[in-house]
Every structure is written in structure tokens, then in C-alpha cells.
Design an enzyme around this catalytic site. Sequence first.
Site, PDB file in Angstrom:
ATOM      1  N   GLY A   1      -5.509  -2.384   8.618  1.00 56.83           N
ATOM      2  CA  GLY A   1      -6.390  -1.219   8.637  1.00 56.83           C
ATOM      3  C   GLY A   1      -7.413  -1.220   9.748  1.00 56.83           C
TER       4      GLY A   1
ATOM      5  N   THR B   1      -0.085   2.682   7.293  1.00 57.19           N
ATOM      6  CA  THR B   1      -0.216   1.511   6.442  1.00 57.19           C
ATOM      7  C   THR B   1      -0.080   0.278   7.335  1.00 57.19           C
ATOM      8  OG1 THR B   1       0.730   0.227   4.616  1.00 57.19           O
ATOM      9  CG2 THR B   1       2.232   1.702   5.761  1.00 57.19           C
ATOM     10  N   GLY B   2      -0.726  -0.801   6.918  1.00 56.83           N
ATOM     11  CA  GLY B   2      -0.719  -1.997   7.741  1.00 56.83           C
ATOM     12  C   GLY B   2      -2.140  -2.462   7.990  1.00 56.83           C
TER      13      GLY B   2
ATOM     14  N   ARG C   1     -15.208  -4.778   2.159  1.00 55.16           N
ATOM     15  CA  ARG C   1     -14.403  -4.375   3.330  1.00 55.16           C
ATOM     16  C   ARG C   1     -13.588  -3.112   2.996  1.00 55.16           C
ATOM     17  NH1 ARG C   1      -8.716  -3.332   4.140  1.00 55.16           N
ATOM     18  NH2 ARG C   1      -8.234  -3.671   6.319  1.00 55.16           N
ATOM     19  N   VAL C   2     -13.588  -2.164   3.912  1.00 53.33           N
ATOM     20  CA  VAL C   2     -12.773  -0.960   3.748  1.00 53.33           C
ATOM     21  C   VAL C   2     -11.880  -0.832   4.975  1.00 53.33           C
ATOM     22  CG1 VAL C   2     -12.800   1.554   3.499  1.00 53.33           C
ATOM     23  CG2 VAL C   2     -14.556   0.169   2.367  1.00 53.33           C
ATOM     24  N   GLY C   3     -10.614  -0.558   4.751  1.00 55.53           N
ATOM     25  CA  GLY C   3      -9.673  -0.395   5.854  1.00 55.53           C
ATOM     26  C   GLY C   3      -9.452   1.064   6.192  1.00 55.53           C
ATOM     27  N   ASP C   4      -8.313   1.347   6.778  1.00 58.52           N
ATOM     28  CA  ASP C   4      -8.011   2.702   7.234  1.00 58.52           C
ATOM     29  C   ASP C   4      -7.664   3.675   6.102  1.00 58.52           C
ATOM     30  OD1 ASP C   4      -5.655   1.033   6.859  1.00 58.52           O
ATOM     31  OD2 ASP C   4      -4.534   2.828   7.459  1.00 58.52           O
TER      32      ASP C   4
ATOM     33  N   THR D   1       0.868  -1.186   0.000  1.00 54.59           N
ATOM     34  CA  THR D   1       0.000   0.000   0.000  1.00 54.59           C
ATOM     35  C   THR D   1       0.896   1.224   0.000  1.00 54.59           C
ATOM     36  OG1 THR D   1      -1.812  -0.964   1.237  1.00 54.59           O
ATOM     37  CG2 THR D   1      -1.486   1.389   1.535  1.00 54.59           C
TER      38      THR D   1
END
Length: 289
Positions: free
Chosen positions: A207, A204-205, A181-184, A154
Site C-alpha cells: 500500500g 492491492t499489494g 498504519r493505513v495503506g492504500d 485483500t
Amino acid sequence: MTTFLGTWETPGKPAVETAWRAFQGGANLRECIEQGLAVCEMDPTFLAIGLGSLPNSDGEIELDAAMMDGENLECGGVCSVRGIVPVISVAKKVLEETPHNLLAGEQARRFAISKGFTPRNLVTEEIARQYEKWRAGVFPDEYMHSTSDLHGDTVTMLGLNDGHCVAASSTSGLAWKLPGRVGDSPIFGAGLYADDEIGCAGATGLGEELWKAMASYRATRNMEAGMSAQEACDEVIQHMIRRLPNACVMSCVVLALRKDGDFGAAITMGKFDLWVCQDGAVSTQNFER
Ligand code: ASP
């Protein structure tokens, strides 16, 4: 001094170098970062961003991207977008051409098409092969991101020029994630934050955990309270290690850039490379825990 930061070993370098070239060509900070991220999105060898990135559990690539401008706290992002690249450019259009912060899914895709983006198949032959391997149970982890063997990467970028800062990110999120799904990464305060009165931060990582910690906002607030960028990141990571056990199962990274140019980063576990471009001088810094 003009500074660009870009995450992870392989894409971070072309990201900051492209941003710097754009800056020299007269682009503004938003455009520089857009170009840095777009170059990574269009490169199918980077497996966690844009074209040819690792898909969800249905084998479909769903992309997230966002940009925040520290001058006026303006935000623009898209999430769960299929079949469009570069999504960072769509995010920038949300920022500049709508009154909204975040567009999602099919509606974000329709917005992109209305702005002239052409839908295309993002699943390369290599990605189709990786998906089949995952379905066959070849990969041990349930989910994967940047520090996995497949080197997702990312890209989160921070930029600063004359006290003005911009933060942005682009990602395909976790590999094999549930559809939707949505992360940070496209969430303001979680995956990125920018405020010219203080500076900016990104993440990053994993989320889910970075979002729970509101990692980027927390790092920015730490700098506002007087911490150096490194101290600000260290505090966020210590907080995550203490409060969020999953942050030590899959790595989480936070990076920060203070308005005076001071920068830092920290990681919960594993290794992380940060690419730095200061007035054209490109270097890399390694972080490990
Ligand atoms: N933060 C991203 C997400 O959780 C993944 C990553 O940075 O590798 O969607």
C-alpha cells in the site's frame, strides 16, 4: 453487460459470485459490492480481510474499507477500525449517511456502533497462533500481504452496470504493521477510484507504494486519455517499477474497468489471479511478472 471484478485466488470468486447473486435479486451496484466484500470479511479463512485476519504488531486486527461511486464521485471509507465487521458496510454508511469521506480509528468504531454494529473479538484461535509464531520470529518477512505464504488476500472489487461503476476494497492491511498504519486500500485515488465518465480502477499489494503512485487515479486517467484498461494498468505498473523500487520487493497490482466493459490488470512481481463475472459467467485470469 454487468461486470464484477474481484482480487486474488481464494476470496475473489465468492466476492464476484455473491455480488452477481445480489444483482439478480435486485440489489443496486453499491449493495452488490458491499455483499461481495462482506461475505469475504465474515469468512475467517481469508487472512487479510475482516474476521480472523492477520493483526498488527500488537496482535490487534485493524481494518480498512472504502467505497467510491462513479455516478457522482461520492466516497465513504473507514480506517484502523478495531472489533467491527463488516467494515465495508460501515464505509458504505459513511458514504451514504455523512458528508465526510473517511473516518478513522476509535471514532470510526464509535460511528459504527451508533449505526447498530456490534463490537466483537475478531482474533480467532488460528490468528492468535499465527501472531505467536510471528513473535517467535518464524516468518522471515518483516511485513506480509496477499502474495505471501499466508495468502492474505485483500479484496478489491470493481463493478459496472449500464455505464455506472462502483469501486470498493476491504483489508486488514499488512500483517504485523505498526498500529495505526493505513495503506492504500481506503484512500481514494490510491486503492480505488471511480468516475462514470471514464470507468473505475483499484489496487492491492504494498500500500505504501501504490499510494505514492496514486495507482487507481493514474489508471483511470490513463483510460481517460484513450488507453485500453490493460494499457492503463501496464502504464501504472511500468511507472511504479521505474520510480518505486520497493514495488518490486513486495508485489503491487492494479486493475481497471472501462465504462464500455473493457477490463485489465497488471502486477509488478509474482502472480495474481483476477476473478471476473460478466452477466453471471465467472472466469479467472492470471497475471504474472
Ligand atoms: N494494499 C493493502 C495495504 O497495503 C494490502 C494488500 O493489498 O494486500 O494495506
